[in-house]
Design a protein around this motif. Structure first.
Motif, PDB file in Angstrom:
ATOM      1  N   ALA A  70      13.983 146.398 -25.466  1.00  0.00           N
ATOM      2  CA  ALA A  70      13.156 146.238 -24.107  1.00  0.00           C
ATOM      3  C   ALA A  70      13.029 147.653 -23.356  1.00  0.00           C
ATOM      4  CB  ALA A  70      13.782 145.287 -23.039  1.00  0.00           C
ATOM      5  N   ILE A  71      12.097 147.801 -22.445  1.00  0.00           N
ATOM      6  CA  ILE A  71      12.052 148.965 -21.679  1.00  0.00           C
ATOM      7  C   ILE A  71      13.105 148.555 -20.496  1.00  0.00           C
ATOM      8  CG2 ILE A  71      10.911 150.444 -20.179  1.00  0.00           C
ATOM      9  CD1 ILE A  71       8.628 150.131 -21.894  1.00  0.00           C
ATOM     10  N   TYR A  72      14.176 149.378 -20.146  1.00  0.00           N
ATOM     11  CA  TYR A  72      14.975 149.016 -19.032  1.00  0.00           C
ATOM     12  C   TYR A  72      14.695 149.937 -18.071  1.00  0.00           C
ATOM     13  CZ  TYR A  72      17.954 146.113 -22.195  1.00  0.00           C
ATOM     14  OH  TYR A  72      18.296 145.253 -22.770  1.00  0.00           O
ATOM     15  N   PHE A  73      14.483 149.019 -16.589  1.00  0.00           N
ATOM     16  CA  PHE A  73      14.193 149.996 -15.398  1.00  0.00           C
ATOM     17  C   PHE A  73      15.333 149.961 -14.300  1.00  0.00           C
ATOM     18  CE2 PHE A  73       9.670 150.439 -16.200  1.00  0.00           C
ATOM     19  CZ  PHE A  73       9.409 149.401 -17.202  1.00  0.00           C
ATOM     20  N   CYS A  74      15.525 150.942 -13.669  1.00  0.00           N
ATOM     21  CA  CYS A  74      16.395 151.024 -12.537  1.00  0.00           C
ATOM     22  C   CYS A  74      15.720 150.692 -11.538  1.00  0.00           C
ATOM     23  CB  CYS A  74      16.909 152.610 -12.537  1.00  0.00           C
ATOM     24  SG  CYS A  74      18.025 152.973 -11.123  1.00  0.00           S
ATOM     25  N   VAL A  75      16.336 150.010 -10.429  1.00  0.00           N
ATOM     26  CA  VAL A  75      15.356 149.499  -9.253  1.00  0.00           C
ATOM     27  C   VAL A  75      16.652 149.630  -8.167  1.00  0.00           C
ATOM     28  CG1 VAL A  75      14.037 147.753 -10.710  1.00  0.00           C
ATOM     29  CG2 VAL A  75      16.198 146.830  -9.547  1.00  0.00           C
ATOM     30  N   ALA A  76      15.728 149.574  -6.850  1.00  0.00           N
ATOM     31  CA  ALA A  76      16.712 149.820  -5.712  1.00  0.00           C
ATOM     32  C   ALA A  76      15.920 149.173  -4.343  1.00  0.00           C
ATOM     33  CB  ALA A  76      16.745 151.415  -5.281  1.00  0.00           C
ATOM     34  N   GLU A  77      16.761 148.748  -3.791  1.00  0.00           N
ATOM     35  CA  GLU A  77      16.222 147.787  -2.576  1.00  0.00           C
ATOM     36  C   GLU A  77      15.667 148.620  -1.406  1.00  0.00           C
ATOM     37  OE1 GLU A  77      19.444 145.949  -0.262  1.00  0.00           O
ATOM     38  OE2 GLU A  77      18.082 144.237  -0.016  1.00  0.00           O
ATOM     39  N   GLY A  78      16.447 149.606  -0.937  1.00  0.00           N
ATOM     40  CA  GLY A  78      15.770 150.512   0.197  1.00  0.00           C
ATOM     41  C   GLY A  78      16.008 149.686   1.492  1.00  0.00           C
ATOM     42  N   PRO A  79      16.063 150.329   2.680  1.00  0.00           N
ATOM     43  CA  PRO A  79      16.403 149.811   4.118  1.00  0.00           C
ATOM     44  C   PRO A  79      15.551 148.682   4.456  1.00  0.00           C
ATOM     45  CG  PRO A  79      15.340 151.732   4.407  1.00  0.00           C
ATOM     46  CD  PRO A  79      15.409 151.670   2.912  1.00  0.00           C
ATOM     47  N   LEU A  83      23.353 153.346 -20.147  1.00  0.00           N
ATOM     48  CA  LEU A  83      22.229 153.936 -19.318  1.00  0.00           C
ATOM     49  C   LEU A  83      22.871 154.330 -18.171  1.00  0.00           C
ATOM     50  CD1 LEU A  83      19.795 150.767 -19.932  1.00  0.00           C
ATOM     51  CD2 LEU A  83      20.092 152.752 -21.446  1.00  0.00           C
ATOM     52  N   SER A  84      21.932 155.305 -17.650  1.00  0.00           N
ATOM     53  CA  SER A  84      22.366 155.964 -16.405  1.00  0.00           C
ATOM     54  C   SER A  84      20.996 155.995 -15.412  1.00  0.00           C
ATOM     55  CB  SER A  84      22.721 157.495 -16.645  1.00  0.00           C
ATOM     56  OG  SER A  84      23.801 157.357 -17.251  1.00  0.00           O
ATOM     57  N   CYS A  85      21.316 155.930 -14.208  1.00  0.00           N
ATOM     58  CA  CYS A  85      20.087 155.997 -13.237  1.00  0.00           C
ATOM     59  C   CYS A  85      20.490 157.077 -12.301  1.00  0.00           C
ATOM     60  CB  CYS A  85      19.691 154.608 -12.975  1.00  0.00           C
ATOM     61  SG  CYS A  85      18.525 154.848 -11.351  1.00  0.00           S
ATOM     62  N   GLU A  86      19.571 158.130 -12.305  1.00  0.00           N
ATOM     63  CA  GLU A  86      20.120 159.059 -10.993  1.00  0.00           C
ATOM     64  C   GLU A  86      19.001 158.822 -10.035  1.00  0.00           C
ATOM     65  OE1 GLU A  86      19.848 163.206 -12.398  1.00  0.00           O
ATOM     66  OE2 GLU A  86      19.974 163.980 -10.583  1.00  0.00           O
ATOM     67  N   ALA A  87      19.580 158.778  -8.842  1.00  0.00           N
ATOM     68  CA  ALA A  87      18.790 158.281  -7.720  1.00  0.00           C
ATOM     69  C   ALA A  87      18.627 159.527  -6.794  1.00  0.00           C
ATOM     70  CB  ALA A  87      19.398 157.197  -6.769  1.00  0.00           C
ATOM     71  N   SER A  88      17.702 160.196  -6.428  1.00  0.00           N
ATOM     72  CA  SER A  88      17.452 161.416  -5.672  1.00  0.00           C
ATOM     73  C   SER A  88      16.571 161.034  -4.371  1.00  0.00           C
ATOM     74  CB  SER A  88      16.844 162.317  -6.477  1.00  0.00           C
ATOM     75  OG  SER A  88      15.557 162.100  -7.064  1.00  0.00           O
ATOM     76  N   GLY A  89      16.894 161.977  -3.308  1.00  0.00           N
ATOM     77  CA  GLY A  89      15.854 162.075  -2.228  1.00  0.00           C
ATOM     78  C   GLY A  89      15.938 160.712  -1.432  1.00  0.00           C
ATOM     79  N   TYR A  90      17.039 159.949  -1.548  1.00  0.00           N
ATOM     80  CA  TYR A  90      17.311 158.766  -0.596  1.00  0.00           C
ATOM     81  C   TYR A  90      18.838 158.269  -1.099  1.00  0.00           C
ATOM     82  CZ  TYR A  90      16.460 155.547   3.145  1.00  0.00           C
ATOM     83  OH  TYR A  90      16.270 154.938   4.237  1.00  0.00           O
ATOM     84  N   THR A  91      19.331 157.744  -0.138  1.00  0.00           N
ATOM     85  CA  THR A  91      20.926 156.990  -0.653  1.00  0.00           C
ATOM     86  C   THR A  91      20.534 155.663  -1.173  1.00  0.00           C
ATOM     87  OG1 THR A  91      21.151 156.749   1.668  1.00  0.00           O
ATOM     88  CG2 THR A  91      22.284 158.673   0.831  1.00  0.00           C
ATOM     89  N   TYR A  92      19.774 155.634  -2.175  1.00  0.00           N
ATOM     90  CA  TYR A  92      19.642 154.109  -2.723  1.00  0.00           C
ATOM     91  C   TYR A  92      20.893 153.383  -2.883  1.00  0.00           C
ATOM     92  CZ  TYR A  92      14.868 155.781  -3.046  1.00  0.00           C
ATOM     93  OH  TYR A  92      13.640 156.238  -2.831  1.00  0.00           O
TER      94      TYR A  92
END
Length: 132
Positions: free
Chosen positions: A92-101, A20-29
């Motif tokens: 299952a459905i797999y979700f990419c998640v990020a914390e943030g500042p 699985l791949s997750c592309e993060a954009s708009g912020y340096t997650y």
């Protein structure tokens, strides 16, 4: 544009692999904790794997330990989940998640956890189906 976009899901047989791949954009997650969660039909979301800001510290759920590997590519601002020896219960459905500042400041020196409370940013999810 969605900040976290997953890809790579699909239908496979028991014992096969997926990445699985997750592309993060708009912020340096990728500068913060990131991870993968999943939700199977009729079940609650569960943390699968998380990785720390520097891409070294990882934590896995007991269900996937030894079979899944989480990888953070900070240069590309991407996150990956390599899944080997897949089982039907991995469906299952797999979700990419990020914390943030904001939560990074609140977390302090504590390691990233598998709790959904630590991740305010979620992708739309990608379906993984494992059949025998």
């Amino acid at each position: 544009q969605e900040p976290l976009v997953e890809s790579g899901g699909g239908a496979v047989q028991v014992g096969e692999s997926l990445r699985l791949s997750c592309e993060a954009s708009g912020y340096t997650y990728t500068s913060y904790c990131m991870g993968w969660f999943r939700q199977a039909p009729g079940k609650e979301r569960e943390g699968v794997a998380v990785v720390g800001p520097y891409g070294r510290a990882t934590t896995y759920s007991d269900a996937v330990k030894g079979r899944f590997t989480i990888i953070k590519d900070k240069a590309k601002n991407n996150l990956y989940l390599e899944m080997n020896d897949l089982k039907s219960e991995d469906t299952a459905i797999y979700f990419c998640v990020a914390e943030g500042p904001d939560l990074w400041i609140k977390r302090g020196a504590q390691p990233c956890s598998l709790s959904a409370d630590g991740f305010p940013y979620w992708g739309q999810g990608t379906q993984v189906t494992v059949s025998s």
